[in-house]
Design a protein around this motif. Structure first.
Motif, PDB file in Angstrom:
ATOM      1  N   VAL A   4       0.839  -1.193   0.000  1.00 32.29           N
ATOM      2  CA  VAL A   4       0.000   0.000   0.000  1.00 32.29           C
ATOM      3  C   VAL A   4       0.879   1.249   0.000  1.00 32.29           C
ATOM      4  O   VAL A   4       2.076   1.190   0.292  1.00 32.29           O
ATOM      5  N   ASP A   5       0.247   2.383  -0.314  1.00 36.93           N
ATOM      6  CA  ASP A   5       0.960   3.658  -0.210  1.00 36.93           C
ATOM      7  C   ASP A   5       0.615   4.321   1.122  1.00 36.93           C
ATOM      8  O   ASP A   5      -0.085   3.740   1.965  1.00 36.93           O
ATOM      9  N   GLU A   6       1.081   5.535   1.311  1.00 42.31           N
ATOM     10  CA  GLU A   6       0.938   6.193   2.605  1.00 42.31           C
ATOM     11  C   GLU A   6      -0.495   6.660   2.887  1.00 42.31           C
ATOM     12  O   GLU A   6      -0.831   6.992   4.029  1.00 42.31           O
ATOM     13  N   ASN A   7      -1.380   6.683   1.869  1.00 38.13           N
ATOM     14  CA  ASN A   7      -2.744   7.191   2.059  1.00 38.13           C
ATOM     15  C   ASN A   7      -3.800   6.092   2.132  1.00 38.13           C
ATOM     16  O   ASN A   7      -4.974   6.378   2.366  1.00 38.13           O
ATOM     17  N   LEU A  18       3.037  -4.018   3.465  1.00 36.84           N
ATOM     18  CA  LEU A  18       4.343  -3.525   3.031  1.00 36.84           C
ATOM     19  C   LEU A  18       4.208  -2.192   2.311  1.00 36.84           C
ATOM     20  O   LEU A  18       3.137  -1.853   1.779  1.00 36.84           O
ATOM     21  N   ASN A  19       5.301  -1.474   2.234  1.00 39.63           N
ATOM     22  CA  ASN A  19       5.328  -0.155   1.603  1.00 39.63           C
ATOM     23  C   ASN A  19       5.488  -0.300   0.103  1.00 39.63           C
ATOM     24  O   ASN A  19       6.346  -1.053  -0.374  1.00 39.63           O
ATOM     25  N   ASP A  20       4.702   0.436  -0.666  1.00 39.64           N
ATOM     26  CA  ASP A  20       4.742   0.295  -2.125  1.00 39.64           C
ATOM     27  C   ASP A  20       6.052   0.786  -2.732  1.00 39.64           C
ATOM     28  O   ASP A  20       6.328   0.533  -3.905  1.00 39.64           O
ATOM     29  N   ARG A  21       6.892   1.491  -1.973  1.00 33.65           N
ATOM     30  CA  ARG A  21       8.124   2.016  -2.548  1.00 33.65           C
ATOM     31  C   ARG A  21       9.130   0.902  -2.843  1.00 33.65           C
ATOM     32  O   ARG A  21      10.114   1.119  -3.546  1.00 33.65           O
ATOM     33  N   VAL A  22       8.904  -0.299  -2.318  1.00 31.73           N
ATOM     34  CA  VAL A  22       9.804  -1.424  -2.574  1.00 31.73           C
ATOM     35  C   VAL A  22       9.537  -2.030  -3.943  1.00 31.73           C
ATOM     36  O   VAL A  22      10.424  -2.636  -4.548  1.00 31.73           O
ATOM     37  N   PHE A  23       8.348  -1.863  -4.476  1.00 39.23           N
ATOM     38  CA  PHE A  23       7.909  -2.620  -5.635  1.00 39.23           C
ATOM     39  C   PHE A  23       7.920  -1.755  -6.899  1.00 39.23           C
ATOM     40  O   PHE A  23       7.688  -0.558  -6.854  1.00 39.23           O
TER      41      PHE A  23
END
Length: 812
Positions: free
Chosen positions: A538-541, A626-631
């Motif tokens: 997911v993202d931060e929002n 998990l944070n979407d910035r990894v993908f």
């Protein structure tokens, strides 16, 4: 003689038109219900019956044990297809199928400069056509999928994409994916299969070649050699698993395989017959929601009950006319007719009624089939049962129903003694009295059972819809395929969030109710025991958009370094035994970011309140966010919460923004609450069908009760006249005549209630979260049955009570 029977039967049926119409209506409705259920059940039972050698094809599935729990999966590690074929000689061939989008998510292709949207994309091995044997209309099955980036199209898909031109050698380009060469055309797959497809893409070069015997990814099918039992193969699987999985377990989890199993972990593989998957398999990662064998059985029983109720209705109505036909029997017997001849005459009438009813039933089915298809979610056609091959079965069934329904009246009427009936001394036997009452009790018991079932199913579905899920599903729009925005994702989200009617925008790999929550394993730093749960990106929002509650810590932040952060749900915290989890480090051997690199260490930054990300059939399992910035593909879906009163207007504004960013790509949206409701499609079908057949069963039962009331009141005509002469009031007579029928209905309620309690308790046990059995459902069903019975009987009772006693006693 037969001609004479037919002629007399037709004359009798024509003479008593009202009675004939009631009989035909009752039987026709029962037969129509039975035909509709036969259509539904035969469709459900036909799944995967068309594959050649289908009796030798099995799917290899997995029960994954974790400390204190287990989960069954339809997908298994991809390397087992090759390993089991190598190690077990009884396996003739193995093939894998990867869901590259299936029929749920669209895939965008570019063909000759134009963009098209297609569904049904599966990745398969080159051995696919050896297991699922189907001839290619163009190309060679043995070579079509042996090279990387090749694809086989169905005939319908090829015609849609290329018209009448030969598609072999043509190129398809998946947007943000490889170019595919068309190497074969196969026949269109039959709808009744547990998986369907439009594109079969070669897995050569698409899947990792490194061994993988612990991470789940592939549906794996085995073709067993002739005369091989699945038990023989299944008994050899544990040896293969230990041989190939041990090293990977030690490498990824840092413990030996024996220690891993001793801690409560394990991989237990089993075989599922191909032809039973649709009705019997309800595992994690199915292609699509399967059917239900219990639902098929329940509907079959309902069909039989409704037909039996219709036959009982016929018996009661025929018995009600017995006093009218008693003199006819007496005269015919005095003129030499035998009991057998009279029985044959009455059976002939019954069979003719049944055949007429069959014709009417087929017409009813033809009229109501479209609404029934909408109700059941099926594309059923009348011609699947009304054709030359099945006509003998239909006629034979009608003859059987006619003989069954007419057997008792024929037996009763043909045995009347001519001297007594010609003198007017007609009476009912004790055996006949008990049988008729028993038939009415059976009718209403079935009706009460169906009413209770309908109420319980409705209550459970209402509970599902009203239960606190841990997130907001109302006024939330889902956008599929958002990863096509690529570098423009943030700009798109920012622009949409500024629309007047939008309350929030978030990105995710899977929204609640989707099948995209992947499996992921974590262990505490410095420990060997692992917990495998579900994961999403997911993202931060995202959490704020769905208004999920943080129990500790915080959501992800766009600023700062949250790329290796993780948010847990309360169940994950509990199963991992974490106290004060914020800041704790967790290690995952499933390195998604590097696609198979060394284990990765994550830091817990938040704990989200438990929310239902799957249906209420399953308990909430551990969830790792998990944070979407990894993908690379940051947002497969966008969720947009709307605050406006007119959601369609806001959706139109969102679509206009989408078209500016992606003018060539279709805009797909759905509402989260609608998608969530679709998780319970089979229950909704059950509710509607239970309700429909409950009403029909009550209607037919009331016709039978009406017939019995007519019969009993006719027998008590002189008693009613005497009571009126002696001063009995009309209300008193109505109560007297109705009392016996109400006793029958009460007996039916007492019989049906424990059966309904047991059956619906079993049905509710399929839900991890369910209602308590509603006691009021039995009271309401009883009141409905009593009220309907009173309405049915009261007309005849009032009519008899108001009759002039002079007419009743004239023959005396």
């Amino acid at each position: 003689m037969l001609r004479n029977y037919l002629k007399i039967a037709l004359r009798n049926l024509a003479k008593h038109r009202t009675n004939t119409a009631i009989n035909i209506a009752g039987l026709a409705i029962g037969m129509a219900c039975c035909l509709l259920i036969v259509l539904y059940v035969s469709d459900e039972l036909s799944y995967d019956r068309h594959w050649a050698n289908g009796d030798r094809i099995y799917r290899m599935a997995l029960e994954r044990n974790y400390p204190g729990r287990s989960t069954k999966y339809a997908i298994i590690p991809p390397s087992y297809a090759q390993s089991v074929k190598k190690e077990i000689p009884e396996i003739e061939q193995a093939t894998r199928v990867f869901d590259f989008g299936g029929n749920n998510n669209p895939t965008l292709f570019k063909i000759d400069g134009r963009t098209v949207e297609e569904r049904g994309v599966l990745g398969v091995d080159s051995t696919f056509f050896q297991v699922f044997q189907m001839p290619l209309l163009r190309g060679r099955a043995s070579q079509a999928l042996t090279r990387p980036n090749t694809v086989v199209l169905t005939e319908r898909t090829a015609r849609r994409l290329f018209g009448t031109a030969n598609p072999i050698g043509k190129m398809l380009e998946i947007i943000q994916g490889p170019k595919l060469e068309v190497t074969g055309i196969c026949a269109d797959p039959i709808r009744n299969a547990h998986f369907t497809f439009n594109f079969l893409v070669s897995t050569r070069g698409q899947q990792e070649e490194r061994p993988n015997h612990i991470s789940f990814a592939a549906h794996t099918y085995l073709l067993l050699r002739p005369n091989t039992t699945p038990e023989t193969v299944q008994a050899k699987l544990p040896t293969v698993v230990e041989k190939y999985a041990a090293g990977e377990v030690e490498r990824n989890f840092g413990v030996s395989y024996k220690e891993y199993v001793k801690a409560g972990n394990g991989y237990f593989y089993f075989l599922q017959p191909l032809r039973s998957i649709h009705l019997d398999s309800h595992l994690e990662a199915e292609y699509q929601p399967n059917g239900s064998r219990s639902l098929v059985s329940i509907f079959s029983v309902i069909a039989a009950f409704v037909l039996v109720i219709a036959c009982i209705n016929f018996m009661n109505l025929a018995t009600a006319r017995s006093s009218e036909r008693a003199r006819e029997v007496g005269i015919r017997k005095s003129l030499g007719s035998t009991t057998g001849q009279l029985a044959t005459q009455f059976l002939t009438e019954s069979v003719l009624l049944s055949l007429f009813s069959l014709v009417v039933a087929i017409l009813i089915v033809a009229v109501v089939l479209t609404p029934f298809n909408n109700l059941a979610g099926k594309p059923l056609t009348l011609w699947s049962i009304v054709r030359w091959e099945t006509l003998p079965l239909l006629v034979g069934g009608a003859l059987f129903v006619g003989l069954l329904a007419g057997s008792y009246p024929a037996g009763v009427l043909s045995k009347f003694e001519p001297i007594k009936v010609l003198k007017g001394k007609f009476s009912s036997t004790r055996q006949g009295h008990w049988l008729r009452n028993g038939l009415v009790v059976f009718q209403f018991a079935v009706s009460v059972l169906l009413i209770v079932s309908t109420i319980v199913v409705f209550s459970q579905l209402n509970f599902i819809q009203q239960k606190e899920l841990g997130f907001t599903k109302e006024s939330v729009v889902k956008l599929k395929g958002a990863f096509f925005l690529d570098k423009n994702t943030e700009a798109f989200k920012q622009e949409v969030s500024q629309l007047a009617g939008v309350a929030g925008v978030g990105g995710t790999s899977s929204a609640p109710g989707d099948e995209g929550f992947f499996g992921i394993t974590f262990r505490k730093n410095g420990e060997t025991e692992t917990v495998t749960g579900r994961g999403c990106v997911v993202d931060e929002n995202y959490l704020q958009t769905l208004q999920m509650e943080m129990m500790a810590g915080r959501p992800f932040r766009r600023s700062g370094n949250d790329s290796l952060s993780v948010i847990l749900n309360e169940e994950a915290v509990r199963q991992m035994g974490l106290t004060n989890p914020i800041g704790k480090q967790l290690i995952s051997p499933d390195n998604f970011a590097q696609q198979g690199g060394p284990p990765v260490t994550y830091t817990v930054v938040g704990v989200v309140r438990n929310f239902h990300f799957g249906s209420l059939h399953q308990r909430i399992s551990p969830l790792f966010v998990l944070n979407d910035r990894v993908f690379r593909r940051t947002n497969n879906e966008l969720v947009i919460r709307i605050k406006a009163d007119e959601p369609t207007a806001v959706v139109g504004q969102i679509e206009r923004v989408w078209k500016r960013y992606l003018p060539d790509q279709p805009f797909h949206f759905s509402f989260l609450d609608t998608d969530w409701s679709a998780l319970y499609q089979s229950e909704q079908v059950a509710q509607r069908i239970f309700g429909l057949f409950a009403m029909l069963a009550i209607f037919i039962a009331c016709m039978g009760l009406l017939g019995l009331a007519m019969y009993v009141i006719r027998l008590r005509t002189k008693e009613i006249g005497i009571r009126k002469v002696l001063g009995a009031s009309v209300p008193g007579l109505v109560a007297l005549l109705s009392k016996d029928f109400l006793v029958l209905v009460l007996v039916a309620i007492l019989i049906a209630s424990p059966i309904a309690w047991y059956a619906m308790s079993r049905w509710l046990s399929d839900f991890a979260y369910r209602i308590d059995m509603p006691w009021w459902a039995f009271g309401l069903a009883g009141l409905l049955a009593v009220g309907i019975a009173l309405l049915t009987v009261s007309f005849q009772s009032i009519k008899a009570a108001l009759m002039n006693p002079v007419k009743s006693l004239r023959s005396e």
